[in-house]
Design a protein around this motif. Structure first.
Motif, PDB file in Angstrom:
ATOM      1  N   ARG A 579       0.825  -1.209   0.000  1.00  0.00           N
ATOM      2  CA  ARG A 579       0.000   0.000   0.000  1.00  0.00           C
ATOM      3  C   ARG A 579       0.857   1.255   0.000  1.00  0.00           C
ATOM      4  O   ARG A 579       0.549   2.232  -0.677  1.00  0.00           O
ATOM      5  N   GLU A 582       2.175   1.657  -3.504  1.00  0.00           N
ATOM      6  CA  GLU A 582       1.151   2.180  -4.403  1.00  0.00           C
ATOM      7  C   GLU A 582       0.903   3.660  -4.149  1.00  0.00           C
ATOM      8  O   GLU A 582       0.713   4.446  -5.093  1.00  0.00           O
ATOM      9  N   TYR A 583       0.893   4.028  -2.871  1.00  0.00           N
ATOM     10  CA  TYR A 583       0.685   5.440  -2.546  1.00  0.00           C
ATOM     11  C   TYR A 583       1.804   6.298  -3.126  1.00  0.00           C
ATOM     12  O   TYR A 583       1.553   7.351  -3.745  1.00  0.00           O
ATOM     13  N   LEU A 585       3.677   5.509  -5.641  1.00  0.00           N
ATOM     14  CA  LEU A 585       3.591   5.459  -7.092  1.00  0.00           C
ATOM     15  C   LEU A 585       2.577   6.468  -7.620  1.00  0.00           C
ATOM     16  O   LEU A 585       2.841   7.202  -8.586  1.00  0.00           O
ATOM     17  N   TRP A 586       1.402   6.499  -6.974  1.00  0.00           N
ATOM     18  CA  TRP A 586       0.391   7.457  -7.410  1.00  0.00           C
ATOM     19  C   TRP A 586       0.841   8.891  -7.161  1.00  0.00           C
ATOM     20  O   TRP A 586       0.531   9.800  -7.949  1.00  0.00           O
ATOM     21  N   VAL A 589       3.074   9.638  -9.998  1.00  0.00           N
ATOM     22  CA  VAL A 589       2.297   9.885 -11.210  1.00  0.00           C
ATOM     23  C   VAL A 589       1.650  11.265 -11.179  1.00  0.00           C
ATOM     24  O   VAL A 589       1.637  12.011 -12.176  1.00  0.00           O
ATOM     25  N   GLY A 590       1.103  11.615  -9.997  1.00  0.00           N
ATOM     26  CA  GLY A 590       0.487  12.932  -9.860  1.00  0.00           C
ATOM     27  C   GLY A 590       1.477  14.051 -10.066  1.00  0.00           C
ATOM     28  O   GLY A 590       1.207  15.041 -10.762  1.00  0.00           O
TER      29      GLY A 590
END
Length: 610
Positions: A579, A582-583, A585-586, A589-590
């Protein structure tokens, strides 16, 4: 609170008949010491024949009986009123002192350093107060014998609740123990196999105030170890006394450990209303080995029950039974499966075990009763001025001793307890081996050390001929050459063997029957060897039992470590890491999208403007 000398039952004061019947009373003899005149004559004859005998100890003799601490029954006991709230009306003079005290504190303040007036003191130390849990330790002893884990948990809950209905009259607070103060007492268990439950407590720290205690009854199969940090808070109209800590109850023969917490003590009506005492907070009794746990809630709202209590017994997350009632009255248990409700506990003042303490004149200087004796006498005479003076003198002496230790760069070392790596306080002389009736005789206490008297192994001495005169020729083997020495209680066994020896001697005098003499000598040698072997086996069993206790502890630690490293915990850690990844990674991306927007669109606007 003085104990009355005399009336205590000590195993040292056993009758001669009881001592004779016990194994540890075997006397140590040498070969040749007998009870029979015929055997004495045989010994003299053997010496006259010039036989050179040596005394070869097969098992060394053990120590004699050790004098234990003498206890006497403590008759004074104040139980208060059962099923009623603890209320007290203060005189106007005392209430004015109370108001003056309250003006010096503020809500949420820790009251550990606030000097409270002596009229609210219960004339006994906190070390003594904590022993109230064990007046019904026979219930705990019965719970250890239950085969079902659920029944054991029910028994432990009932035992735990049995310690609350003893309470002082009115709103009272026990003495704050002095650093190094100690207390000891014992409860006698009646029955076919009488035993004793020993309680040892010591104040191991003053700032913060920490009390360590140890309870032991190996014959009944349990021991308890714990440390409690006491602190109090002012809540406006109430004062809350908090007992932070955990008691660890061990069932010795089952390898189970139960973790037990304590409720809060609440004094209400400080500003308005009736001045009363109540219990609050939640208590847990949990066993990691069986998975059973109990939750007891002393803070119950919207009920007409005085001193209400609610609770439940669970296996994992499944509720197996519920409890409801008054913590100082009747408590009912409802089975979740059968829906049957039974009375599981009610106060039994007439069935309380008799507690014994050491007589005041035999106590050490830092034992609770002797240390606070002047304060207790003044409170008994309602002389608040003298009580305050004696109490202040004790506290000033403690402060002066602390200053001297600081000046000498010394640190306080508790006498009876030591702190382990996890921060728990452990009794230095704890013996958590399962009880072995073949080896263990009884428990006793001496100088605050709880010990176990072992059955004395039979002392066997073999009288053998010296190598210069020994021979395998049956003609040179005498019935006196090899003998086994036992205590007088085995004299009958020796007399039963006497005819064979007498027959051998008569045959020898008449015709010299060497065969019978050889048989008698062989019989003595075999008996000696067998006795030595039995004693060796008993000593090995004792070593095995001591290793068994350590093995149980190692297995429990291994089980706990495996639980911490179970697949579920590993998977949960992996999920947490996933998690987080993923956090991140996002987030990347942002941020990339924002950067792309700034680079492309904003740069295009700038170019068009130019």
């Amino acid at each position: 609170m003085q104990s009355e000398p005399g009336g205590g039952v000590s195993l040292v004061d056993m009758s001669p008949h009881d001592i004779t019947d016990s194994t540890f009373a075997d006397d140590v003899h040498w070969a040749g010491d007998t009870d029979s005149p015929e055997e004495e004559e045989d010994d003299d004859a053997g010496s006259a024949n010039g036989e050179d005998l040596k005394m070869v100890p097969v098992v060394p003799p053990t120590e004699e009986l050790i004098n234990e601490t003498s206890y006497s029954v403590h008759h004074q006991e104040e139980l208060g009123q059962h099923g009623k709230g603890l209320e007290e009306k203060l005189p106007e003079e005392d209430r004015s002192i109370f108001w003056h005290l309250l003006l010096q504190v503020r809500p949420g303040m820790d009251l550990s350093k606030v000097v409270l007036p002596t009229f609210i003191l219960d004339p006994r130390s906190l070390l003594d107060k904590l022993s109230d849990y064990y007046y019904h330790c026979d219930i705990l002893a019965s719970a250890t014998q239950c085969e079902s884990p659920f029944e054991r948990m029910k028994g432990l809950v009932v035992w735990y609740l049995s310690g609350f209905y003893k309470k002082p009259k009115g709103v009272k607070k026990p003495y704050n123990p002095i650093l190094g103060e100690c207390f000891r007492c014992v409860w006698d268990h009646p029955g076919d196999s009488p035993s004793r439950t020993f309680y040892i407590a010591e104040q191991v720290s003053h700032h913060p105030p920490i009390t360590a205690f140890h309870v032991s009854n190996r014959r009944e199969g349990y021991s308890i170890n714990g440390g409690i940090l006491t602190r109090s808070k002012y809540k406006g109209n109430s004062i809350q006394a908090i007992l932070d800590g955990t008691a660890r109850l061990k069932l010795l023969s089952r390898g189970e450990e139960y973790h037990i917490t304590f409720p809060h003590l609440i004094c209400k009506g400080m500003l308005f209303g009736k001045l009363s005492m109540d219990l609050g907070g939640k208590v847990t009794i949990a066993c990691p080995t069986t998975g059973y746990s109990a939750e007891l809630n002393f803070s119950v709202w919207l009920t007409r029950t005085v001193n209400p209590l609610e609770g439940k017994i669970k296996l994992g997350n499944e509720v197996m039974a519920t409890l409801q009632g008054s913590w100082d009255g009747e408590i009912f248990l409802t089975d979740s499966k059968t829906k049957e409700t039974d009375l599981c506990w009610k106060p039994l003042p007439d069935q309380r075990l008799r507690r014994s303490t050491v007589a005041l004149e035999k106590q050490e200087q830092f034992e609770s009763e002797k240390l606070w004796n002047n304060v207790t006498l003044a409170l008994g005479d309602c002389n608040q001025q003298d009580a305050t003076r004696w109490k202040t003198e004790l506290e000033d002496n403690q402060r002066e001793a602390a200053k001297q230790r600081i000046a000498k760069h010394e640190t306080w070392t508790p006498r009876l307890f030591v702190q382990d790596e996890s921060g728990d306080w452990i009794y230095r002389h704890a013996d958590n081996r399962p009880w072995d009736p073949l080896l263990d005789l009884y428990q006793y206490e001496k100088d605050f050390v709880i010990q176990t008297k072992l059955r004395q192994q039979r002392s066997v001495f073999a009288a053998v001929e010296s190598p210069s005169s020994s021979t395998l020729d049956p003609n040179h083997i005498s019935s006196n050459a090899i003998k086994m020495t036992t205590s007088p209680r085995h004299a009958s066994q020796r007399r039963r063997r006497t005819p064979l020896t007498q027959r051998s001697n008569s045959d020898s005098s008449s015709g010299g029957d060497t065969k019978n003499r050889a048989v008698a000598a062989t019989e003595g040698a075999l008996t000696t060897t067998m006795s030595a072997g039995i004693d060796l086996i008993l000593s090995r069993v004792q070593v095995i039992h001591s290793e068994q206790g350590q093995l149980i502890k190692d297995v429990r630690d291994l089980r706990q470590s495996l639980q911490l490293k179970s697949p579920l915990s590993v998977n949960s850690k992996i999920d947490a890491v996933t998690r987080k990844f993923e956090y991140l990674l996002w987030m990347a991306v942002g941020l990339g999208a924002v950067c792309f927007y700034l680079l492309v669109f904003q740069s295009g606007r700038v170019t068009s403007t130019l």
